[in-house]
Design a protein around this motif. Structure first.
Motif, PDB file in Angstrom:
ATOM      1  N   THR A 170      17.364 -38.212 -16.883  1.00  5.64           N
ATOM      2  CA  THR A 170      17.326 -36.823 -16.412  1.00  5.64           C
ATOM      3  C   THR A 170      18.635 -36.460 -15.740  1.00  5.64           C
ATOM      4  O   THR A 170      19.173 -35.360 -15.923  1.00  5.64           O
ATOM      5  N   THR A 178      17.167 -26.680 -19.761  1.00  3.57           N
ATOM      6  CA  THR A 178      16.598 -26.186 -18.516  1.00  3.57           C
ATOM      7  C   THR A 178      15.446 -27.068 -18.040  1.00  3.57           C
ATOM      8  O   THR A 178      14.884 -27.867 -18.803  1.00  3.57           O
ATOM      9  N   ASN A 179      15.074 -26.889 -16.763  1.00  7.21           N
ATOM     10  CA  ASN A 179      13.966 -27.654 -16.215  1.00  7.21           C
ATOM     11  C   ASN A 179      12.665 -27.374 -16.965  1.00  7.21           C
ATOM     12  O   ASN A 179      11.851 -28.272 -17.181  1.00  7.21           O
ATOM     13  N   SER A 228       8.621 -30.311 -11.767  1.00 10.37           N
ATOM     14  CA  SER A 228       9.701 -29.362 -11.463  1.00 10.37           C
ATOM     15  C   SER A 228      10.510 -29.820 -10.258  1.00 10.37           C
ATOM     16  O   SER A 228      11.745 -29.798 -10.268  1.00 10.37           O
ATOM     17  N   THR A 231      12.588 -33.055 -11.141  1.00 12.29           N
ATOM     18  CA  THR A 231      13.764 -32.761 -11.950  1.00 12.29           C
ATOM     19  C   THR A 231      14.854 -32.128 -11.107  1.00 12.29           C
ATOM     20  O   THR A 231      16.041 -32.477 -11.224  1.00 12.29           O
ATOM     21  N   ALA A 232      14.461 -31.211 -10.215  1.00  8.78           N
ATOM     22  CA  ALA A 232      15.436 -30.591  -9.321  1.00  8.78           C
ATOM     23  C   ALA A 232      16.060 -31.627  -8.393  1.00  8.78           C
ATOM     24  O   ALA A 232      17.266 -31.608  -8.130  1.00  8.78           O
ATOM     25  N   ARG A 235      18.681 -33.771 -10.033  1.00  5.70           N
ATOM     26  CA  ARG A 235      19.894 -33.034 -10.377  1.00  5.70           C
ATOM     27  C   ARG A 235      20.599 -32.516  -9.133  1.00  5.70           C
ATOM     28  O   ARG A 235      21.519 -31.717  -9.228  1.00  5.70           O
TER      29      ARG A 235
END
Length: 292
Positions: A170, A178-179, A228, A231-232, A235
């Motif tokens: 990831t 995109t997420n 969500s 993943t954020a 990143r």
């Protein structure tokens, strides 16, 4: 340095939120699998998350799937996702929530070490020491000679490696993906995992009770929120600084295991958990942009 610290703090908050949502997802999924075969549970759970993420992507004006098709990197990520989800679902269905979640706490250690060797991040001796202390805590929780890892430890260990590989993939996935697209693909992989379990075990298929369907749909919603946030988090900031906060999942899982499933973690598990969480917090406090 201040910008990096801010990024690390934001990533840590995303990670804690993700772990709380994952704990809720795990509890709902485990409750459903008391009556529903894991294969069917995975399909319903995965379909729920996939539909939600696909709708979110469309509302944002994005395609539900990555533009230009699925790259090699996404294939690798999906393969790790498949392994993690498949084996974790099996472990969750057949073992205690606290024990399964405890085994999963090895994932941040794998991710942090992987960030050093795969992404070239630098971790100094203080963070390496904290990681070692965290690993000792994991061993205290697991107790290799204990009965709780005799039957289902292999499933949980394989899931740990799968999730760690997914998180690293990831991190290096293209920003153009995109997420929401990652989420759609990730939950589609969960459906595939359910079909794999069905093909291997071939349990009888019957329509679940409305209560169990509601539990699985609720698990899917919690999974979307968790996915969500995760993943954020992956990143944002330094991987080796953000990932230790995955340990908070164990605390959330223990609370749910005790209050809802009547599990009773003993003193050794609690001491090991304290070492794990403490090492994670120390690792974040010692994070530096160039050296640990």
């Amino acid at each position: 340095m201040s910008l990096l610290k801010d990024a690390n703090h934001r990533g840590a908050l995303f990670m804690v939120a993700a772990m709380a949502a994952f704990a809720v997802e795990d509890a709902l999924f485990k409750a459903a699998t008391l009556n529903v075969p894991p294969a069917l549970a995975l399909v319903i759970f995965g379909a729920t998350g996939m539909v939600i993420f696909a709708v979110v992507a469309r509302l944002r004006g994005e395609g539900a799937w990555p533009t230009g098709g699925i790259s090699r990197g996404l294939v690798v990520r999906s393969a790790f996702e498949l392994a993690g989800r498949l084996f974790f679902a099996l472990a969750l269905a057949f073992a205690g929530l606290a024990a399964t979640s405890a085994i999963l706490q090895a994932a941040p250690l794998v991710v942090t070490v992987g960030a050093v060797f795969v992404l070239g991040e630098r971790v100094g001796w203080r963070r390496w020491t904290a990681i070692a202390v965290g690993f000792i805590g994991v061993l205290l929780v697991l107790r290799p000679s204990g009965s709780m890892i005799e039957a289902t430890a292999l499933f949980a260990i394989l899931a740990t490696n799968g999730f760690a590989g997914r998180d690293l993939a990831t991190r290096v996935s293209k920003p153009s993906v995109t997420n929401a697209q990652l989420g759609t693909l990730g939950f589609a992989v969960i459906i595939l995992a359910g079909l794999v379990v069905q093909a291997v075990s071939q349990p009888p298929v019957a329509m679940p009770a409305p209560r169990d369907i509601a539990l699985l749909v609720g698990a899917g919603i919690a999974g979307v929120l968790a996915y969500s946030a995760l993943t954020a988090a992956m990143r944002t900031g330094d991987v080796s600084a953000v990932t230790p906060f995955r340990y908070t999942r164990l605390l959330f899982a223990m609370i749910i295991a005790v209050t809802l499933f009547g599990e009773r973690p003993d003193a050794v598990m609690l001491i090991g958990s304290a070492l794990i969480v403490g090492s994670g917090l120390f690792t974040l406090s010692r994070s530096r942009p160039k050296s640990g």
